[in-house]
Design an enzyme around this catalytic site. Structure first.
Site, PDB file in Angstrom:
ATOM      1  N   ARG A 277       0.837  -1.214   0.000  1.00 45.84           N
ATOM      2  CA  ARG A 277       0.000   0.000   0.000  1.00 45.84           C
ATOM      3  C   ARG A 277       0.859   1.246   0.000  1.00 45.84           C
ATOM      4  O   ARG A 277       0.362   2.370  -0.100  1.00 45.84           O
ATOM      5  CB  ARG A 277      -0.896   0.007   1.252  1.00 45.84           C
ATOM      6  CG  ARG A 277      -1.828  -1.181   1.351  1.00 45.84           C
ATOM      7  CD  ARG A 277      -2.695  -1.088   2.567  1.00 45.84           C
ATOM      8  NE  ARG A 277      -3.546   0.076   2.562  1.00 45.84           N
ATOM      9  CZ  ARG A 277      -4.617   0.213   1.754  1.00 45.84           C
ATOM     10  NH1 ARG A 277      -4.898  -0.768   0.914  1.00 45.84           N
ATOM     11  NH2 ARG A 277      -5.360   1.285   1.781  1.00 45.84           N
TER      12      ARG A 277
ATOM     13  N   CYS B  10      -2.547  -6.485   2.892  1.00 44.19           N
ATOM     14  CA  CYS B  10      -3.283  -7.651   3.403  1.00 44.19           C
ATOM     15  C   CYS B  10      -4.784  -7.522   3.166  1.00 44.19           C
ATOM     16  O   CYS B  10      -5.352  -6.437   3.330  1.00 44.19           O
ATOM     17  CB  CYS B  10      -3.011  -7.812   4.900  1.00 44.19           C
ATOM     18  SG  CYS B  10      -1.297  -8.251   5.235  1.00 44.19           S
TER      19      CYS B  10
HETATM   20  C1  EPZ Z   1      -1.276   0.682   8.866  1.00 42.37           C
HETATM   21  O1  EPZ Z   1      -2.160   0.396   7.781  1.00 42.37           O
HETATM   22  C2  EPZ Z   1      -0.428  -0.583   9.033  1.00 42.37           C
HETATM   23  N1  EPZ Z   1       0.244  -0.859   7.790  1.00 42.37           N
HETATM   24  C3  EPZ Z   1      -1.329  -1.763   9.386  1.00 42.37           C
HETATM   25  O2  EPZ Z   1      -0.515  -2.908   9.635  1.00 42.37           O
HETATM   26  C4  EPZ Z   1      -2.088  -1.455  10.660  1.00 42.37           C
HETATM   27  O3  EPZ Z   1      -2.979  -2.488  10.938  1.00 42.37           O
HETATM   28  C5  EPZ Z   1      -2.875  -0.126  10.493  1.00 42.37           C
HETATM   29  O4  EPZ Z   1      -1.994   0.932  10.088  1.00 42.37           O
HETATM   30  C6  EPZ Z   1      -3.585   0.279  11.770  1.00 42.37           C
HETATM   31  O5  EPZ Z   1      -2.685   0.474  12.795  1.00 42.37           O
HETATM   32  C7  EPZ Z   1       1.350  -0.150   7.476  1.00 42.37           C
HETATM   33  O6  EPZ Z   1       1.786   0.733   8.190  1.00 42.37           O
HETATM   34  C8  EPZ Z   1       2.041  -0.498   6.199  1.00 42.37           C
HETATM   35  P1  EPZ Z   1      -5.234   2.790   8.512  1.00 42.37           P
HETATM   36  P2  EPZ Z   1      -3.043   1.556   7.114  1.00 42.37           P
HETATM   37  O7  EPZ Z   1      -5.223   3.796   7.425  1.00 42.37           O
HETATM   38  O8  EPZ Z   1      -2.288   2.834   7.163  1.00 42.37           O
HETATM   39  C9  EPZ Z   1      -9.853   2.789   7.256  1.00 42.37           C
HETATM   40  C10 EPZ Z   1       0.265  -5.105   9.397  1.00 42.37           C
HETATM   41  O9  EPZ Z   1      -0.200  -6.241   9.619  1.00 42.37           O
HETATM   42  N2  EPZ Z   1      -9.493   3.790   6.212  1.00 42.37           N
HETATM   43  O10 EPZ Z   1      -4.937   3.239   9.891  1.00 42.37           O
HETATM   44  O11 EPZ Z   1      -3.512   1.048   5.810  1.00 42.37           O
HETATM   45  C11 EPZ Z   1      -9.278   1.411   6.921  1.00 42.37           C
HETATM   46  O12 EPZ Z   1     -10.063   0.732   5.985  1.00 42.37           O
HETATM   47  C12 EPZ Z   1      -0.622  -4.024   8.750  1.00 42.37           C
HETATM   48  O13 EPZ Z   1       1.415  -4.776   9.666  1.00 42.37           O
HETATM   49  C13 EPZ Z   1     -10.507   4.327   5.428  1.00 42.37           C
HETATM   50  O14 EPZ Z   1     -11.678   3.992   5.587  1.00 42.37           O
HETATM   51  O15 EPZ Z   1      -4.261   1.575   8.145  1.00 42.37           O
HETATM   52  C14 EPZ Z   1      -9.242   0.739   8.283  1.00 42.37           C
HETATM   53  O16 EPZ Z   1     -10.508   0.229   8.590  1.00 42.37           O
HETATM   54  C15 EPZ Z   1      -2.010  -4.506   8.498  1.00 42.37           C
HETATM   55  N3  EPZ Z   1     -10.159   5.213   4.453  1.00 42.37           N
HETATM   56  C16 EPZ Z   1      -8.906   1.900   9.200  1.00 42.37           C
HETATM   57  O17 EPZ Z   1      -9.249   3.105   8.498  1.00 42.37           O
HETATM   58  C17 EPZ Z   1      -8.847   5.609   4.233  1.00 42.37           C
HETATM   59  O18 EPZ Z   1      -8.575   6.403   3.329  1.00 42.37           O
HETATM   60  C18 EPZ Z   1      -7.447   1.937   9.626  1.00 42.37           C
HETATM   61  O19 EPZ Z   1      -6.644   2.023   8.481  1.00 42.37           O
HETATM   62  C19 EPZ Z   1      -7.835   5.056   5.058  1.00 42.37           C
HETATM   63  C20 EPZ Z   1      -8.178   4.151   6.044  1.00 42.37           C
END
Ligand code: EPZ
Length: 438
Positions: free
Chosen positions: A97, A121
């Site tokens: 991502r 993932c």
């Molecule tokens: C980061 O992902 C981590 N990945 C994830 O780790 C981790 O689980 C996550 O943060 C939460 O702590 C990396 O840093 C590469 P989010 P990210 O944006 O940034 C929703 C692992 O196993 N959302 O905080 O993609 C989303 O769908 C991975 O190491 C929107 O709806 O996570 C989710 O439900 C898995 N719209 C929630 O927010 C958006 O534009 C959290 O996502 C962005 C996110």
């Protein structure tokens, strides 16, 4: 031919492993180097697939990425940033991502960015609407087309007053990597404050950025015209540390995790103690062990930092299958993070997944059609089986289930684990696991 790991379970994992830089920080710090007008040095870099993906994306954009053969430290020289071919960037589509975070830095350096279809993932829909919303508010023009998204900013990027509907880690990083060189002040409310975010702020401040973290999830950034380079040691991977801690609990073992830091794991350590595990903290790491007694069931809800982190959930669920009684786990960060339980159920675990919010934290997924709560009854004996790994953390949880199970398991899809767990096979070997790979 994909490798197959054959695990003969029942051996308690004992010994020492080391965790290096965080998978959820290192690639982002590498992207930050694009913002500088001189080379940067990143230390404590793990050998994981996500680092390779970002290295090749940076090289496609003209960044000279050097790697010290002994330490693995990276030198990142952005002196000749250039546009890359969409087809080349696309070749990396589906791997990670991270490409979405190239937007701000590339627009600041070459005025445009192209984002391929994103990977990562399969633990939820994982939209990027927050990212595109904040970029538009900085003045970017977002053009979606079949092959991906092209972004430009004919009038440049200007600071803005932004608010996130949910404290997304990725969207907060998007704002940081864009606002530091945008014209004027940016104020972000509803920001993520994970340790990885704080470490990225440390990287940007070393480059010359002006960022203040205020109370109540507000981050204020004063844009500057130019940034220099950084020399930074990445924070340790708390998610890998928590995974090995769960492995000690599940296999009845005793593992010293060198590099693990108490400050990054407070919520995890509380839960580890409540379930009946023991830990000893010293300046260089944390020792996690099963006390030999019964494990206790508990009610667990994942949340954003400083709550119990969603990436810790899957390995710990395996431990809860061995607890004496009924546990409840409410996953509030991702709507579809219990797929991995199917294999555990095939191994003999007693797990039911539910659409209801079985917990006290109000959750975005309640009343919607998502299986995001689990009821786990234990203890049940796990039996070896054939497993194909679904995602990174689910995959690690399957490995530790197979290590605790009676009999033999054949595990495939190992490349997903290589994305975020450095040298996991040699670590398993050093902990006495009984397995071979073919
Ligand atoms: C980061 O992902 C981590 N990945 C994830 O780790 C981790 O689980 C996550 O943060 C939460 O702590 C990396 O840093 C590469 P989010 P990210 O944006 O940034 C929703 C692992 O196993 N959302 O905080 O993609 C989303 O769908 C991975 O190491 C929107 O709806 O996570 C989710 O439900 C898995 N719209 C929630 O927010 C958006 O534009 C959290 O996502 C962005 C996110």
């Amino acid at each position: 031919m994909a490798s197959v790991l054959t695990i003969r379970g029942g051996v308690p994992l004992t010994g020492k492993v080391s965790v290096r830089g965080a998978k959820n920080l290192v690639p982002k710090a590498m992207v930050a180097s694009l913002l500088g007008n001189e080379p940067s040095v990143l230390r404590n870099v793990p050998e994981i697939k996500d680092v390779d993906v970002v290295t090749s994306l940076l090289r496609l954009h003209g960044v000279n990425v050097g790697k010290d053969p002994v330490t693995g430290d990276l030198t990142l020289d952005p002196s000749h940033v250039k546009t890359a071919q969409m087809k080349d960037i696309d070749a990396h589509a589906g791997d990670s991502r991270i490409p979405i975070l190239f937007c701000g830095p590339l627009i600041h350096s070459i005025g445009e960015a192209f984002i391929p279809d994103l990977g990562g993932c399969r633990i939820g829909d994982r939209p990027i609407d927050f990212h595109l919303d904040v970029l538009r508010q900085f003045g970017a023009v977002v053009d979606k087309h079949p092959g991906g998204i092209s972004i430009s900013a004919p009038k440049g990027l200007k600071g803005a007053k932004l608010s996130l509907p949910y404290p997304s880690v990725g969207a907060t990083e998007q704002v940081l990597l864009t606002a530091v060189r945008a014209e004027g002040i940016t104020e972000l409310s509803g920001a993520a404050i994970e340790p990885e975010i704080m470490d990225l702020i440390a990287v940007l401040q070393k480059m010359g950025a002006i960022i203040s973290v205020q109370t109540d999830r507000v981050i204020r950034i004063e844009g500057v015209e130019q940034l220099g380079g950084f020399n930074h040691r990445a924070l340790p991977d708390r998610n890998e540390a928590a995974s090995w801690a769960s492995a000690a609990l599940v296999t009845g073992g005793d593992i010293y995790v060198e590099g693990a830091r108490q400050a990054d794991l407070t919520a995890f350590l509380n839960t580890f103690r409540k379930i009946g595990g023991a830990f000893d903290i010293d300046d260089d790491g944390i020792r996690f062990r099963h006390t030999g007694g019964k494990l206790s069931p508990l009610v667990l809800e994942t949340d954003v930092h400083p709550g119990f982190m969603t990436d810790w959930q899957q390995p710990l669920v395996v431990a809860l299958t061995q607890a004496s009684g009924v546990s409840i786990v409410h996953e509030t960060v991702y709507e579809n993070r219990f797929g991995f339980t199917q294999a555990l159920i095939r191994m003999g675990a007693s797990i039911q997944v539910h659409r209801e919010c079985l917990g006290s934290i109000p959750c975005r997924f309640g009343q919607r059609n998502f299986l995001h709560s689990a009821v786990i009854s234990g203890p049940t004996q796990l039996r070896g089986t054939d497993i194909d790994i679904p995602d990174l953390r689910g995959g690690f949880s399957h490995l530790i289930a197979a290590l605790a199970a009676t009999g033999t398991s054949r595990v495939t899809g190992l490349e997903l684990i290589n994305r975020g767990y450095e040298r996991f096979q040699s670590k398993l070997e050093s902990l006495g696991a009984d397995f071979d790979i073919a």
